[in-house]
Scaffold this active site. Structure first.
Site, mmCIF file in Angstrom:
data_model
loop_
_atom_site.group_PDB
_atom_site.id
_atom_site.type_symbol
_atom_site.label_atom_id
_atom_site.label_comp_id
_atom_site.label_asym_id
_atom_site.label_seq_id
_atom_site.Cartn_x
_atom_site.Cartn_y
_atom_site.Cartn_z
ATOM 1 N N ASP A 191 -41.273 1.933 11.877
ATOM 2 C CA ASP A 191 -39.882 1.235 11.829
ATOM 3 C C ASP A 191 -39.235 1.660 10.438
ATOM 4 O O ASP A 191 -39.923 1.863 9.338
ATOM 5 C CB ASP A 191 -40.256 -0.320 11.558
ATOM 6 N N ASP B 243 -55.811 -10.193 12.047
ATOM 7 C CA ASP B 243 -56.247 -10.417 10.696
ATOM 8 C C ASP B 243 -57.449 -9.869 10.421
ATOM 9 O O ASP B 243 -58.504 -10.044 11.151
ATOM 10 C CB ASP B 243 -56.028 -11.668 10.060
ATOM 11 N N GLU C 256 -32.016 1.350 17.252
ATOM 12 C CA GLU C 256 -31.723 0.097 17.610
ATOM 13 C C GLU C 256 -30.199 0.103 17.347
ATOM 14 O O GLU C 256 -29.542 0.301 16.448
ATOM 15 C CB GLU C 256 -32.529 -0.908 16.835
ATOM 16 N N ASP D 156 -57.200 -13.485 5.210
ATOM 17 C CA ASP D 156 -56.239 -14.464 4.278
ATOM 18 C C ASP D 156 -55.322 -14.761 5.449
ATOM 19 O O ASP D 156 -54.198 -15.242 4.911
ATOM 20 C CB ASP D 156 -55.656 -13.327 3.341
ATOM 21 N N HIS E 269 -39.853 -8.568 18.669
ATOM 22 C CA HIS E 269 -39.913 -9.540 17.668
ATOM 23 C C HIS E 269 -38.520 -10.185 17.352
ATOM 24 O O HIS E 269 -38.669 -11.312 16.482
ATOM 25 C CB HIS E 269 -40.552 -8.787 16.378
ATOM 26 N N ASP E 270 -37.691 -10.115 17.808
ATOM 27 C CA ASP E 270 -36.414 -10.780 17.768
ATOM 28 C C ASP E 270 -36.014 -11.686 18.859
ATOM 29 O O ASP E 270 -35.077 -12.400 18.904
ATOM 30 C CB ASP E 270 -35.279 -9.838 17.528
ATOM 31 N N ASP F 161 -53.289 -7.567 9.458
ATOM 32 C CA ASP F 161 -53.271 -6.323 8.613
ATOM 33 C C ASP F 161 -53.616 -4.725 9.493
ATOM 34 O O ASP F 161 -53.919 -4.844 10.528
ATOM 35 C CB ASP F 161 -54.309 -6.421 7.530
ATOM 36 N N ASP G 73 -33.933 0.998 12.760
ATOM 37 C CA ASP G 73 -33.422 -0.606 12.578
ATOM 38 C C ASP G 73 -32.019 -0.594 12.253
ATOM 39 O O ASP G 73 -31.330 0.099 11.620
ATOM 40 C CB ASP G 73 -34.317 -1.137 11.282
HETATM 41 C C1 GLC Z 1 -33.282 -5.704 13.188
HETATM 42 C C2 GLC Z 1 -34.674 -6.152 13.011
HETATM 43 C C3 GLC Z 1 -34.478 -7.580 12.633
HETATM 44 C C4 GLC Z 1 -34.085 -7.761 11.237
HETATM 45 C C5 GLC Z 1 -32.862 -6.993 10.921
HETATM 46 C C6 GLC Z 1 -32.633 -6.770 9.882
HETATM 47 O O1 GLC Z 1 -32.354 -6.198 14.026
HETATM 48 O O2 GLC Z 1 -35.130 -5.930 14.242
HETATM 49 O O3 GLC Z 1 -36.015 -8.335 12.954
HETATM 50 O O4 GLC Z 1 -34.122 -9.152 10.798
HETATM 51 O O5 GLC Z 1 -32.801 -5.957 11.867
HETATM 52 O O6 GLC Z 1 -33.238 -5.709 9.019
#
Ligand code: GLC
Length: 544
Positions: free
Chosen positions: A102, A25, A245, A29, A319-320, A33, A203
């Site tokens: 992304d 950040d 992905e 906030d 991140h998942d 960012d 994605d």
């Molecule tokens: C992908 C992303 C995930 C998201 C999902 C729906 O798997 O990595 O974070 O929630 O798609 O967009």
């Protein structure tokens, strides 16, 4: 610095994923960012990475942290402005770092203007941008379920119709059968290419060819036709790196996605190895101990299956996913050793490695009271399990081990308040272990996980065997050791990793006695034994 004018430069590259909300950040906030990212580019340059996969920064109501886009050509204001984004692209490029955006093409937010228009009536030109079926209010078109829980259909009384959403209710799926939708998406992609973006991470791209009437979500009959058109119309001729992905991909299908001819994408990002600690037939929430032989066999299948015929991504974290050191390493006594071992096991293989923010300093999972989790998937999972009568402890064990929020705690920059992430109140809990685990401490310690990653990245650039070598798995049935060789006509690499906290006997494979030690997590390998979580790489070849 990599020569990015060379075809296939990304095969020698290492990427770094930034989850902007939790990275840095700059304005107090509590939300990371774009100016914050810019302020950390020198750090990333020091690490040695070639590109950043930037999780979504687009305008969004944040129902799924930006994977629900309401305007593809605008930045979510808390992240900054378009001018900030342009500056990020330029400043990264100056440091030899490409920005890979992304791209969520499967769905939009329900607050996107296309969906708002679509709601206005069946005759609206945008109505057919989404997937609708007629029906009575209490009878969905079929029993398909959404990934984040509940039915995949949502009823709109004013239209007397249901719309399809593979993810949250607020993420209606786009209708890829409509050529106007596809054209609009390609135009949007060209907008970003015009801004200097050098690639895209696509994605859930395996979802775009769905056929809900036949209950097909992934791998629909027109999936590869769509990807080829996308590649031709939106990506062609730009030397872009494109990463698909695809949770559903097997090796055979991955060859289509990443066909070396380039007619589809540069590489696939698949997850099969991620299930090596899940109950067979269960979901990611169904915990089982890591089955190392299963993991190794899986890796072997992919290494051999794509060699010369496609290209894979290499990753443990994103991140998942939970933090790898907590998952398959030891987040306690051997945190540093095991984080390095896991890095070596992965970075010795063929493919393009991805490092997820914080992985390079060995960040760990977090445990929170259920009410403090932010992630929509986690919250829905917990509710559904409790409603199904699963005991609270069992549901929470899954949450602790697998919640996506494990990866989403703010980046730990220093031992200062809020880990140096923000001067304000962080949007999400900072892992309290930041006082010990942080970038500042890592940079000050030559033995840190950071410098190990830095060295692995540099090795990939100096020894072609990392990119080109044939993979051979050694001792496939060992439940403790993951060892393999990589071989080209000129070089040979041996990677040895102890996946346990115990010392295990290990005779060096013949031919490597005089090998050069490229990297190790203990001062020098001992003969005949591997120490807890020990790893090393030995190399033979012409002098570099
Ligand atoms: C992908 C992303 C995930 C998201 C999902 C729906 O798997 O990595 O974070 O929630 O798609 O967009």
């Amino acid at each position: 610095m990599l020569d990015k004018t060379k075809r296939g430069w990304w095969k020698s590259a290492v990427f770094y994923q930034i989850y902007p909300k939790s990275f840095q950040d700059s304005d107090g906030d509590g939300i990371g960012d774009i100016p914050g990212i810019i302020s950390r580019l020198d750090y990333l340059e020091k690490l040695g990475i070639d590109g950043i996969w930037l999780s979504p920064v687009y305008a969004s109501p944040q129902a799924d942290n930006g994977y629900d886009i309401s305007d593809y050509e605008a930045i979510w204001p808390p992240f900054g402005s378009m001018a900030d984004m342009e500056r990020l692209i330029a400043e990264a490029k100056q440091r030899g770092i490409s920005i890979i955006m992304d791209l969520v093409l499967n769905h939009t937010s329900d607050e996107h203007v296309w969906f708002r228009e679509a709601l206005k009536g069946r005759d609206n030109p945008y109505h057919d941008y989404y997937i609708w079926r007629d029906g009575a209010p209490d009878t969905p078109p079929n029993d398909m379920l959404a990934t984040f829980g509940g039915p995949a259909w949502e009823y709109v009384p004013a239209l007397g119709q249901w719309y399809y959403h593979q993810f949250a209710v607020k993420q209606p799926d786009l209708n890829w059968e409509n050529p106007t939708v596809r054209r609009a998406l390609y135009d949007m992609i060209r907008f970003w290419v015009g801004k200097g973006v050098e690639g895209f991470r696509l994605d859930v791209i395996d979802n775009i060819g769905k056929e809900p009437d036949r209950k097909i979500t992934c791998r629909g009959p027109r999936l590869h036709e769509y990807i080829r058109e996308l590649s031709r119309e939106a990506f062609a001729g730009e030397g872009l790196v494109t990463v698909g992905e695809a949770w559903s991909a097997d090796v055979e299908e991955a060859r289509l996605y990443s066909d070396p001819s380039g007619r589809e994408l540069s590489m696939v990002f698949q997850f099969e190895h991620n299930f090596a600690d899940c109950r067979p037939g269960g979901s990611k929430w169904d915990l089982a101990p890591l089955d190392l032989p299963r993991l190794k066999r899986c890796m072997e299948r992919w290494q051999k299956g794509l060699s010369g015929q496609g290209w894979n991504s290499l990753f443990w974290d994103n991140h998942d996913l939970p933090r790898i050191v907590s998952r398959w390493g030891d987040e306690g006594r051997y945190r540093v050793e095991s984080a390095k071992m896991l890095a070596a096991a992965l970075h010795g293989m063929q493919g393009t490695p991805y490092i997820y923010q914080g992985e390079e300093i060995g960040m760990t999972n977090i445990r929170l009271p259920i009410g403090e989790y932010e992630d929509i998937e986690t919250r829905n999972f917990y509710r559904e399990r409790i409603e199904a009568g699963i005991p609270e402890v069992e549901a929470m064990a899954s949450v602790y081990a697998r919640s996506r929020d494990n990866a989403r705690t703010p980046m730990q920059w220093s031992g200062a308040k809020n880990a140096g992430f923000t001067a304000g109140t962080p949007w999400f809990t900072v892992n309290p272990n930041y006082t010990g685990i942080n970038v500042e401490a890592a940079l000050a310690d030559p033995g840190s996980v950071f410098y190990f990653y830095q060295k692995l990245i540099a090795l990939r650039k100096t020894c072609p065997v990392f990119r080109d070598g044939d993979f051979t798995l050694l001792d496939p049935d060992s439940e403790a050791v993951f060892a393999y060789t990589r071989k080209t006509a000129e070089e040979e690499l041996l990677v040895v990793c102890n996946f346990t906290g115990e010392a295990v006997p290990y005779p060096l494979p013949a031919g490597f006695e005089g090998g050069e030690l490229l990297i190790a997590n203990y001062p020098a390998p001992e003969t005949g034994t591997l120490r807890p979580w020990e790893c090393f790489m030995l190399w033979r070849g012409p002098r570099k």
